[in-house]
Structure formats: C-alpha cells, structure tokens
Design a protein around this motif. Structure first.
Motif, PDB file in Angstrom:
ATOM      1  N   ILE A   1       0.836  -1.213   0.000  1.00  0.00           N
ATOM      2  CA  ILE A   1       0.000   0.000   0.000  1.00  0.00           C
ATOM      3  C   ILE A   1       0.873   1.266   0.000  1.00  0.00           C
ATOM      4  N   THR A   2       2.095   1.180   0.554  1.00  0.00           N
ATOM      5  CA  THR A   2       2.979   2.362   0.607  1.00  0.00           C
ATOM      6  C   THR A   2       3.533   2.731  -0.768  1.00  0.00           C
ATOM      7  N   ASP A   3       3.387   1.833  -1.753  1.00  0.00           N
ATOM      8  CA  ASP A   3       3.845   2.137  -3.120  1.00  0.00           C
ATOM      9  C   ASP A   3       2.818   2.950  -3.902  1.00  0.00           C
ATOM     10  N   LEU A   4       1.624   3.121  -3.324  1.00  0.00           N
ATOM     11  CA  LEU A   4       0.568   3.866  -4.010  1.00  0.00           C
ATOM     12  C   LEU A   4       0.666   5.353  -3.708  1.00  0.00           C
ATOM     13  N   HIS A   5       0.309   6.164  -4.689  1.00  0.00           N
ATOM     14  CA  HIS A   5       0.208   7.593  -4.430  1.00  0.00           C
ATOM     15  C   HIS A   5      -0.879   8.202  -5.313  1.00  0.00           C
ATOM     16  N   GLU A   6      -1.394   9.309  -4.878  1.00  0.00           N
ATOM     17  CA  GLU A   6      -2.506   9.980  -5.554  1.00  0.00           C
ATOM     18  C   GLU A   6      -2.159  10.269  -7.016  1.00  0.00           C
ATOM     19  N   GLY A   7      -3.124   9.973  -7.894  1.00  0.00           N
ATOM     20  CA  GLY A   7      -2.961  10.286  -9.308  1.00  0.00           C
ATOM     21  C   GLY A   7      -2.468   9.126 -10.158  1.00  0.00           C
ATOM     22  N   GLN A   8      -1.976   8.048  -9.534  1.00  0.00           N
ATOM     23  CA  GLN A   8      -1.484   6.892 -10.292  1.00  0.00           C
ATOM     24  C   GLN A   8      -2.609   6.246 -11.103  1.00  0.00           C
ATOM     25  N   LEU A   9      -2.285   5.753 -12.275  1.00  0.00           N
ATOM     26  CA  LEU A   9      -3.192   4.925 -13.072  1.00  0.00           C
ATOM     27  C   LEU A   9      -2.685   3.495 -12.995  1.00  0.00           C
ATOM     28  N   LEU A  10      -3.573   2.572 -12.582  1.00  0.00           N
ATOM     29  CA  LEU A  10      -3.154   1.187 -12.373  1.00  0.00           C
ATOM     30  C   LEU A  10      -4.138   0.208 -12.998  1.00  0.00           C
ATOM     31  N   PRO A  11      -3.621  -0.932 -13.481  1.00  0.00           N
ATOM     32  CA  PRO A  11      -4.538  -2.000 -13.907  1.00  0.00           C
ATOM     33  C   PRO A  11      -5.080  -2.707 -12.657  1.00  0.00           C
ATOM     34  N   GLY A  12      -6.319  -3.145 -12.700  1.00  0.00           N
ATOM     35  CA  GLY A  12      -6.907  -3.841 -11.552  1.00  0.00           C
ATOM     36  C   GLY A  12      -8.008  -4.783 -11.995  1.00  0.00           C
ATOM     37  N   ILE A  13      -8.404  -5.639 -11.072  1.00  0.00           N
ATOM     38  CA  ILE A  13      -9.494  -6.592 -11.339  1.00  0.00           C
ATOM     39  C   ILE A  13     -10.586  -6.384 -10.297  1.00  0.00           C
ATOM     40  N   VAL A  14     -11.822  -6.234 -10.743  1.00  0.00           N
ATOM     41  CA  VAL A  14     -12.959  -6.081  -9.825  1.00  0.00           C
ATOM     42  C   VAL A  14     -13.139  -7.394  -9.065  1.00  0.00           C
ATOM     43  N   ASN A  15     -13.021  -7.338  -7.727  1.00  0.00           N
ATOM     44  CA  ASN A  15     -13.138  -8.590  -6.961  1.00  0.00           C
ATOM     45  C   ASN A  15     -14.343  -8.637  -6.021  1.00  0.00           C
ATOM     46  N   ASN A  16     -15.102  -7.549  -5.947  1.00  0.00           N
ATOM     47  CA  ASN A  16     -16.366  -7.577  -5.193  1.00  0.00           C
ATOM     48  C   ASN A  16     -17.204  -6.373  -5.604  1.00  0.00           C
ATOM     49  N   ILE A  17     -18.512  -6.558  -5.604  1.00  0.00           N
ATOM     50  CA  ILE A  17     -19.439  -5.481  -5.961  1.00  0.00           C
ATOM     51  C   ILE A  17     -20.456  -5.331  -4.835  1.00  0.00           C
TER      52      ILE A  17
ATOM     53  N   SER B   1     -21.962  10.637 -14.428  1.00  0.00           N
ATOM     54  CA  SER B   1     -23.425  10.759 -14.323  1.00  0.00           C
ATOM     55  C   SER B   1     -23.929   9.869 -13.191  1.00  0.00           C
ATOM     56  N   PHE B   2     -25.231   9.966 -12.874  1.00  0.00           N
ATOM     57  CA  PHE B   2     -25.817   9.207 -11.766  1.00  0.00           C
ATOM     58  C   PHE B   2     -25.734   7.705 -12.032  1.00  0.00           C
ATOM     59  N   VAL B   3     -25.318   6.948 -11.018  1.00  0.00           N
ATOM     60  CA  VAL B   3     -25.195   5.494 -11.142  1.00  0.00           C
ATOM     61  C   VAL B   3     -26.344   4.831 -10.386  1.00  0.00           C
ATOM     62  N   LYS B   4     -27.226   4.206 -11.118  1.00  0.00           N
ATOM     63  CA  LYS B   4     -28.371   3.530 -10.503  1.00  0.00           C
ATOM     64  C   LYS B   4     -27.981   2.130 -10.033  1.00  0.00           C
ATOM     65  N   ASP B   5     -27.199   1.437 -10.846  1.00  0.00           N
ATOM     66  CA  ASP B   5     -26.801   0.068 -10.539  1.00  0.00           C
ATOM     67  C   ASP B   5     -25.327  -0.105 -10.872  1.00  0.00           C
ATOM     68  N   VAL B   6     -24.537  -0.465  -9.867  1.00  0.00           N
ATOM     69  CA  VAL B   6     -23.087  -0.638 -10.049  1.00  0.00           C
ATOM     70  C   VAL B   6     -22.803  -1.646 -11.167  1.00  0.00           C
ATOM     71  N   ASN B   7     -23.644  -2.689 -11.259  1.00  0.00           N
ATOM     72  CA  ASN B   7     -23.433  -3.755 -12.247  1.00  0.00           C
ATOM     73  C   ASN B   7     -23.575  -3.266 -13.693  1.00  0.00           C
ATOM     74  N   GLU B   8     -24.172  -2.098 -13.876  1.00  0.00           N
ATOM     75  CA  GLU B   8     -24.275  -1.558 -15.238  1.00  0.00           C
ATOM     76  C   GLU B   8     -22.949  -0.940 -15.699  1.00  0.00           C
ATOM     77  N   HIS B   9     -22.019  -0.749 -14.762  1.00  0.00           N
ATOM     78  CA  HIS B   9     -20.743  -0.106 -15.089  1.00  0.00           C
ATOM     79  C   HIS B   9     -19.553  -1.053 -14.992  1.00  0.00           C
ATOM     80  N   VAL B  10     -19.622  -2.022 -14.087  1.00  0.00           N
ATOM     81  CA  VAL B  10     -18.538  -3.001 -13.945  1.00  0.00           C
ATOM     82  C   VAL B  10     -19.134  -4.374 -13.657  1.00  0.00           C
TER      83      VAL B  10
END
Length: 706
Positions: free
Chosen positions: A630-646, A671-680
């Motif tokens: 976690i100490t390797d992270l800093h604000e503004g970084q762009l990182l690849p990731g995998i959604v592991n819980n919704i 914009s307004f998000v009605k359902d998280v599953n519609e985006h990821v």
C-alpha cells in the motif's frame, strides 16, 4: 385467489402465471420452464418465474396462517361471520395478525390482572366518557387486591391501554408515522469505544438517519455493531405528534374520563404500541436491507460462476506461501491430479534457482499449457518468479482467486475426491481447476464462503441460501454439464437431479463406463420420467452417436430437427452448423400444439453453434509490477486492476496488493449510477486512478478510468 395475488405483486399476465403455476405444481424447475416451456409461459425468463415462485410461496404461507387463526378462533368460540370474512379476504400477514391480536392468548399482562380484579366494567365506563365523578365510581371497585381508588383507576387504564394497542386504525397510523418519519440513531457504549474491533464501526458512534432512506449496507453495519456490543440503537419519532393524533381519535370529552384516557393512551404508546411497532419497522427495514444485500450477493455469485474458463488444458497450479513453501500440482486437461510437490523460492529458504528448475521440468514433463497461481500470501512474489522463466512453449500465466479454497480443501467433498492427500494438495488442485472451469469447481463450495457478498453473515440465512441455490442452479443449467466428467456437486445442480440422483449417476458411470447417449441416462436407478424430462436438455454427451446429445436441444424435439434435415435433403450431421441451410428454414412448417416460434428459434440458434459455451475465454492479466504494498501507491497513479467484489455503494478492486481499493459509486461515472453492475462486472479487468491512500486505516479510494 392465488393467481390474482401473484398478478397484483408481479404485474405479469394472468394467463402466463396460471401456466407457470401449473408447471411448478407438476414439479418442473425454473431452468426447465424458462428454457423449454416458453410457449406455455409467454416467454417468461428465469427472473420472472422466480418471482412467481416467491409470491406463490408467500400466498401459501398466508393461507396456512389464516387456517391456523380461524381454527384458534373457532376453538375460542369468538369467530363471527364478519371477522371470518375479514380474515379470508386479508392479503397481507401484518393485517392478518392485527385482526387476530385481540383474541391471541397472552402471557400474564397488567390488563389480564385488572380483568381478574373485576375492573373491565370500570374501563368501559371510562371509555364511554359520560361519567363526571369517576373517582366515586372507582371507589366501588376497591376490594381484594385493590387497596385504593388509584389502584382501581390504574387497573382500568391498563385494560384501556390494551384496547388502544389492539385497534387496527391506531396501529396503522403509528406504522405510517414510522414509515415516513422514523429516525435510526446510535450512541457508542463508552466502555467499548477504545476497543480495536470497535474502530471499524466508529462512523456510527454517534449517528442519526432516516430509517426509510438508510442504505442497506449501512443498516447492516449498524446492526452488526450493535450485536457485537459496541453501540446502542434506537428508533425515534415525534412522540408528541403521535400522541396528539391518538388523542384526537379517542377523546371526545373534557371531563375526568378524558384525563384517565389520556393517561391510558400515554401508557399504551410507551409500553405497548411503540416498542412493538418500532421493532416491526426496524425488522421491515432489516428485511429490505437483507433483500438488497442478497440481490447484490446473487449478482456477484452469478458473475463469478460464469467466469471465464480456460477450458480443457493441462494446468500447473501453485498455492503460494513463504515459510511453508509453495505447493505445486500438475493437472491433466480433465482436472485429474498427476503430480504434486513443494518448492521453496521465498524466505527463509530463498531457493529460487531450484524452484525455477523444478517448475521448468514439470512444465516439460506434463506438457503444461497454463499456470494458475493463487492470489493469497506470496502471490506477487511467486508470479514474478514464474514470469522470469523462459519456457520452450508459450505458457499462459494466471492469478486465480483463492476465496473459499480452504473451505473446499477441508470439506467432505475434497476428502472423498482425494482421500490420500492433505489439505494443501487439495487446495492447489482447486486453484488449478478454477482456471480450467470456475463453475465446475466453485459449485463444490458453500456459496457464502466464496467471499463476494455484502454482510452475507448478517442477513436472513434461509433466504440467502435459497437465493444462492437458485443462482447456482440457473448458472449450471445455462452452461450445461458433461455427464461423463461432472462431479456429484455439479450434477446435483442440474435441473431435476439433486444430490441423491447425482450420486446414482456418478456410481452408474463408475460401474458401467461413460454414457454414450441420452437414452442411457434412463438406466440410472431411481431416475424416472419426470427427472429425465427436467434434466436431459442440460446434460451433454460428447462424441455421442446422435450429435444432438451434445447440444441444448431437448430429446422431446429431436423428431422436429430430424424432419428439418429430411425436408432439406441433408443428414442430421450436415444440418448441424450449416448456417446457410438453417437460416432459410421456414419455421412455421414445424409448429405443433406445444412447440411454437420461441422454441424453434432456440433450436435453430443451438444448431448453428452446437454446445457453444456462453462464457468468454479466460484472458491473461498483469498487475503493475512496481506496486508491492500500500505504501507504493500515491494519488494520481493509473493502475490495472481486477474487480473482486461489488456492493450497492461501489466496487472493490484488486490492484495487486493485500488491500483492495474501493471505487465508490460516485466515482464510477460522471453521471448518476443507478446500478453498479451496469458499469462493472466481477473479475472485469479495468484501469483505475488512485484518489486517496490512508495507510493507517489501510483504505484506498479509487476512480474508474475510462
């Protein structure tokens, strides 16, 4: 009555509901009805059929309760024709229980004691509001256990308070007030505030929010904090306003009787009405929160079960670790264990050279096509080691979720599969098989242990289990099952089969060899006509003499397909997969009394691509190799990731370190998000932007980068 009740709650067509209920009464399953009885149901999908099942069961429970109440009232000899009609016509459980409340056998109450002391006539006089000198009247009742006028008046008030509590109009008025204006408030228990476990609930140490608007995850968190003894929870409304409304309903005079009634109203509210109905309101809010959380879990589980398989490839699987080493297993293309041993590339032994040599030789010896690495302790270090190896062939490397693997490895299913191996070998096998076919492996694990829920241990466990069982059944049947390789747990989830028949199929296969046709399935002991009807279309037989046996075409419609082939002047084998012929077939020629356009369209779609897996093929994914903690992270970084819980409030993303980051719902879209599953969706590979890192609390705030 039942059909009207279901129509009222689902808004589906009465005709379609009638047909569906009839099929359900004939022991047909949801997957079978939605896939093979589209003409009867008007093409209802599995969600709509599940709704019909839900309201059918609620109606049946309501009717059962009505019968019990009517019987109890008859035994008490208090059932009037008017009361009977009210009970018979009631459409919800709350109203039904309110009707029964005045007649319900009660434990010893203050009102019951007052009645035994002969004070009911005095209570009736007070309620008439006509007597002016009520104390003189009350004096006549001073005897026995009653030593004063005040004792008599107090007892009469207890009876009046009970009457007020039993009035449906007053109960509904308070319910309405609670529904619209109730606040849920919390206060920390000071002696527990410094407790380390309490800190995760510190946002709720002093909290207040509308009960009707509180999000499900927050209510469940608050209730968990209360059950663990860190906070106190209260439901609050404007008591002055409520009491004034009750006064207006009852008091029509300004004499001494009115004063007694006002005291009785206050007592009824504080002692009977509010405790009961505020608990009811909280329970309703909890049920709503449960439903929301269960829906989230069900959606997540479906996405997880339908995760991308790599298919029948030879896999080397690694359960990584430091001190105890990494457990390595080699599996053939069908998931059978061929070899296992340990390597020790990490501290304290640091034998990375020996580990690299061993992995290289195993890959060569077992002709490995893919490597699966568990995502637990030492996962990143093991992945980095594997990526250093120069393999002769192109070997795909995957990091696989270990969630629930330890549950499986210690289970009876795992012990039965691998009686001569310990839990470490079983866990590694599970990791490898998850890569080959997530669905086939994950059905062996209790769904609650897979770890893709939201407060899953706090919700109604019966409702949760029921919903998750439906999800598993729907997923298994949507994909289809190879009857000659499927495990007992996988077979158990096939429409119409269940655990006992699954065991019979498994044993028959072991004793008689592979099934060569769907007709062979009928030879399985205790597998009757109904079970065969429900299951056959979902069971696949590869290399069968009849190619339709490896498709989702149901045996009951084989003759239609054979007629199509004959009419087109080709063999059945040549018809399958021939889009040119299939797309020009006039389907109207093949209509029957029970088979219409929806089923025929399904048949053509299946014949175009027989046995096609609805799931996407697994893709290799690589984390940013420079991010280790976690100490390797800093604000503004762009990182690849995998959604592991919704969850309802956003999604969690694995960026390759121990802590998952949160994309709050407000950071999923502009914009307004009605359902998280519609985006990821679960296990989706995405790019995220780091917004904030709280190292002390181990919290990472992310934003979806488009």
């Amino acid at each position: 009555m039942m059909i009207k009740y279901i129509v009222q709650h689902t808004q589906l067509a009465e005709k379609n509901i009638k047909s569906t209920v009839q099929l359900l009464n004939e022991d047909c399953t949801i997957p079978f009805i939605s896939r093979y009885r589209k003409e009867a149901t008007g093409n209802l999908d599995e969600v709509q059929i599940a709704d019909i099942v839900k309201y059918k069961e609620l109606f049946e429970a309501l009717e059962k309760r009505k019968i019990a109440i009517l019987k109890a009232l008859e035994e008490q000899d208090v059932l009037t024709e008017d009361l009977k009609q009210k009970i018979v016509n009631t459409q919800d459980l709350i109203t039904l229980e309110d009707l029964y409340l005045p007649f319900k056998k009660k434990r010893k109450t203050k009102a019951e004691t007052a009645r035994k002391n002969g004070l009911e006539p005095l209570a009736k006089i007070i309620m008439s509001q006509k007597a002016n000198d009520i104390e003189s009247i009350a004096f006549k009742y001073v005897k026995g256990d009653l030593s004063s006028v005040e004792d008599a008046l107090e007892g009469a008030r207890h009876i009046i308070a009970e009457w007020i509590n039993e009035r449906t109009d007053i109960r509904n008025s308070l319910r309405n007030e609670l529904e619209r204006h109730a606040q849920i408030t919390t206060k920390v228990i000071k002696s527990k505030s410094a407790d380390e476990k309490a800190q995760k609930f510190r946002d709720y140490f002093d909290w207040s929010e509308s009960l009707s608007r509180i999000p499900s995850h927050r209510l469940l968190a608050i209730l968990r904090a209360e059950s663990e003894g860190f906070i106190r929870v209260k439901i609050e409304v404007d008591a002055v306003r409520v009491l004034e409304r009750i006064d207006n309903r009852i008091i029509q005079s300004q004499n001494a009787c009115a004063d007694q009634i006002e005291l009785a109203i206050s007592d009824a509210y504080k002692r009977l009405l509010f405790p009961s109905l505020s608990n009811e309101a909280l329970q309703k809010a909890k049920e709503k929160a449960d439903e929301s959380a269960i829906t989230v879990f069900a959606k997540n589980l479906k996405q997880l079960l339908l995760g991308s398989p790599i298919g029948e490839k030879r896999v080397l699987a690694i359960d990584p670790g430091f001190r105890s080493g990494c457990k390595v297993v080699c599996l053939d293309a069908q998931g059978a264990l061929k070899h296992n041993e340990n390597i020790y590339p990490h501290a304290p032994k640091n034998d990375s050279i020996g580990a690299i040599k061993k992995i290289s030789s195993l890959v060569e010896a077992y002709k490995i096509e893919a490597i699966a690495i568990g995502n637990g302790t030492a996962s990143r270090e093991t992945e980095a080691l594997i990526r250093k190896i120069q393999f002769k062939n192109d070997i795909q490397v995957f990091v696989v979720s270990e969630a629930g693997a330890s549950i499986y490895s210690a289970s009876k299913i795992a012990r039965d599969e691998f009686p001569n191996y310990d839990v470490t070998v079983r866990g590694s096998v599970s990791i490898g098989r998850r890569l080959q076919d997530p669905l086939a492996e994950l059905v062996k694990i209790d769904a609650k242990s897979i770890g893709v829920g939201q407060y899953q241990h706090d919700v109604d466990q019966t409702k949760l289990q029921k919903q998750l069982d439906v999800v598993v059944e729907n997923c298994v049947n949507a994909v289809g099952v190879n009857i000659n390789t499927a495990s007992i747990p996988l077979l158990s989830s096939v429409s119409g089969i269940g655990p006992k028949l699954a065991e019979n199929i498994f044993n028959y296969r072991n004793e008689n060899g592979a099934f060569t046709s769907r007709n062979d399935i009928k030879k399985v002991p205790r597998l009757g006509g109904k079970a065969y009807e429900q299951a056959a279309g979902f069971l696949r037989i590869r290399d069968a003499k009849n190619p339709l046996d490896n498709s989702s075409v149901h045996p009951e419609t084989y003759k239609i397909v054979e007629k199509m082939a004959k009419d087109e002047g080709v063999s059945l084998q040549d018809l399958i997969g021939n889009k040119t012929i299939l797309q020009k077939i006039d389907l109207k020629k093949y209509y029957t009394e029970t088979v219409g356009l929806p089923t025929l369209q399904d048949i053509i779609k299946e014949l175009e691509k027989p046995g096609l897996d609805i799931r996407e093929t697994a893709k290799v994914f690589t984390f940013n190799q420079n991010i280790k903690t976690i100490t390797d992270l800093h604000e503004g970084q762009l990182l690849p990731g995998i959604v592991n819980n919704i969850t309802n409030f956003g999604c969690f993303v694995d960026v390759g370190i121990k802590e998952s980051g949160l994309i709050h719902v407000s950071n999923l879209s502009d914009s307004f998000v009605k359902d998280v599953n519609e985006h990821v969706h679960l296990h989706q590979q995405i790019i995220v932007k780091v917004l904030e890192v709280d190292v002390a609390r181990k919290r990472i705030q992310l934003k979806l980068h488009k």
